[in-house]
Design an enzyme around this catalytic site. Structure first.
Site, PDB file in Angstrom:
ATOM      1  N   GLY A  63      40.127  33.672  45.023  1.00 31.89           N
ATOM      2  CA  GLY A  63      39.734  33.281  46.443  1.00 31.89           C
ATOM      3  C   GLY A  63      40.274  31.806  46.370  1.00 31.89           C
ATOM      4  O   GLY A  63      40.484  31.175  47.662  1.00 31.89           O
ATOM      5  N   GLU A  71      43.381  39.419  38.953  1.00 30.95           N
ATOM      6  CA  GLU A  71      42.633  40.550  39.335  1.00 30.95           C
ATOM      7  C   GLU A  71      42.739  41.861  38.687  1.00 30.95           C
ATOM      8  O   GLU A  71      41.760  42.393  38.287  1.00 30.95           O
ATOM      9  CB  GLU A  71      42.733  40.986  40.774  1.00 30.95           C
ATOM     10  N   ASP A 122      44.167  40.015  46.174  1.00 27.16           N
ATOM     11  CA  ASP A 122      43.662  39.908  47.633  1.00 27.16           C
ATOM     12  C   ASP A 122      44.056  38.747  48.134  1.00 27.16           C
ATOM     13  O   ASP A 122      45.094  38.107  47.664  1.00 27.16           O
ATOM     14  CB  ASP A 122      42.460  40.690  47.731  1.00 27.16           C
ATOM     15  N   GLY A 140      35.863  33.939  43.727  1.00 31.87           N
ATOM     16  CA  GLY A 140      34.627  34.398  44.428  1.00 31.87           C
ATOM     17  C   GLY A 140      33.611  34.593  43.581  1.00 31.87           C
ATOM     18  O   GLY A 140      33.794  34.512  42.341  1.00 31.87           O
TER      19      GLY A 140
END
Length: 359
Positions: free
Chosen positions: A117, A140, A148, A69
């Site tokens: 992402g 992350e 996530d 992202g």
């Protein structure tokens, strides 16, 4: 939506194949909010469209499928004290859930860099294809965040404690590792990808991909390390994991302990707690709902913005974590990341006809 935003995803249908190609090659196809909307809209249209038999996900350019992202936008959001990123994550996680439950085969071609992402788009497809240059990671924790996009659902089901190792270190996987850890299904050399794309127009996806699959030339790096990985990561406390790593005779374990000590104590504890919880989830939607809770608290916290600053903005590589020591992060601090978001809870529409991944 501007023309550039509209062009950020190339959408086409040919001979029963609906193709969605991420089109920001200069940014390694980094996922933006408009891109999420375009992908969701196409998938919603094609769900009951008889002209679309199979969906294909690809990325434009030579560098990778998707690098993740827009980290800078998240940093700006955190600094401003706003929560625009929360809306983006909610839409992104709904898209991840859509892919995981889509009633038609979805084939993700995971070329080059596939991170964050990008993993969320690819790993929930029914058929995941890697090649010689594929590099897959959920890094992350390195920026004070937690994996996530439903990635923990997959990581918690990797062999032994491999998923724990990957969650806490953010280590990159080569193609053979991605296959071993459950992030990919097929290895097809780059020279055969056009052949594979053409075969999807006439043949069942599973059969078409299996016919072209082979073994990676580069060996799996994770499987030979299972002895120390499984021995050291079985505990449910970071302190115990670090102690096991530091005391293990394998120098790779001791080196990993040193690496983990440089990371955000909060991110380590929250990530381990989230990973263990994901192991009990019945489906990825439960993981994604927890992801939004953790993401929202990370956005409002100290370490996630600080990690982005140190690694992406200023690039001084010297993040100042707060708290700075594992012992200063209490159980109550960790549990606060998982509290209900009230009216901001992730709402995922139930699919009309769930599917299972073909072998």
């Amino acid at each position: 939506m501007s023309k550039d935003q509209l062009d950020s995803v190339l959408v086409s249908v040919h001979n029963g194949v609906g193709r969605l190609s991420l089109n920001r090659p200069r940014q390694i196809n980094a996922l933006s909010h408009p891109m999420v909307g375009l992908l969701q809209d196409a998938l919603d249209r094609w769900r009951a469209d008889p002209e679309v038999r199979v969906v294909v996900l690809t990325g434009e350019g030579e560098r990778g499928f998707c690098a993740g992202g827009d980290i800078r936008a998240i940093y700006d959001d955190a600094r401003a004290g706003t929560d625009t990123s929360l809306e983006f994550w909610a839409h992104e996680y709904r898209l991840n859930a859509t892919l995981a439950t889509y009633p038609k085969p979805v084939v993700a071609f995971m070329a080059g860099i596939v991170m964050g992402g990008g993993v969320g788009l690819a790993v929930h497809a029914s058929h995941r294809v890697v090649r010689e240059d594929s590099v897959v990671a959920m890094p992350e924790v390195g920026i004070g965040f937690t994996p996530d996009v439903g990635g923990l659902f997959v990581l918690s089901r990797s062999p032994g404690q491999v998923g724990t190792h990957l969650t806490l270190t953010g280590d990159r996987m080569v193609a053979a590792d991605a296959l071993y850890a459950g992030f990919a299904d097929h290895f097809i050399p780059a020279a055969r990808w056009e052949q594979a794309l053409a075969a999807l127009e006439t043949t069942d996806p599973g059969a078409a991909l299996r016919a072209l699959s082979t073994e990676p030339d580069e060996p799996c790096e994770l499987q030979p390390q299972r002895e120390w990985i499984d021995a050291c990561y079985a505990a449910d406390r970071i302190e115990d994991i670090l102690g096991s790593l530091a005391a293990h005779p394998d120098e790779r374990a001791r080196a990993t302990a040193e690496r983990l000590r440089s990371l955000s104590p909060t991110a380590l504890k929250v990530s381990l707690r989230a990973l263990r919880a994901a192991a009990g989830d019945e489906d990825v939607s439960q993981t994604l709902q927890r992801d939004l809770r953790v993401s929202a608290r990370s956005l409002a916290g100290h370490d996630f913005p600080e990690g982005i600053r140190a690694q992406v903005i200023d690039r001084d590589r010297t993040p100042r974590w707060l708290p700075a020591e594992l012992g200063e992060v209490t159980d109550a601090d960790v549990e606060a990341y998982f509290a209900d978001l009230g009216d901001r809870e992730l709402q995922i529409p139930q699919p009309s006809s769930p599917t299972t991944k073909e072998s």
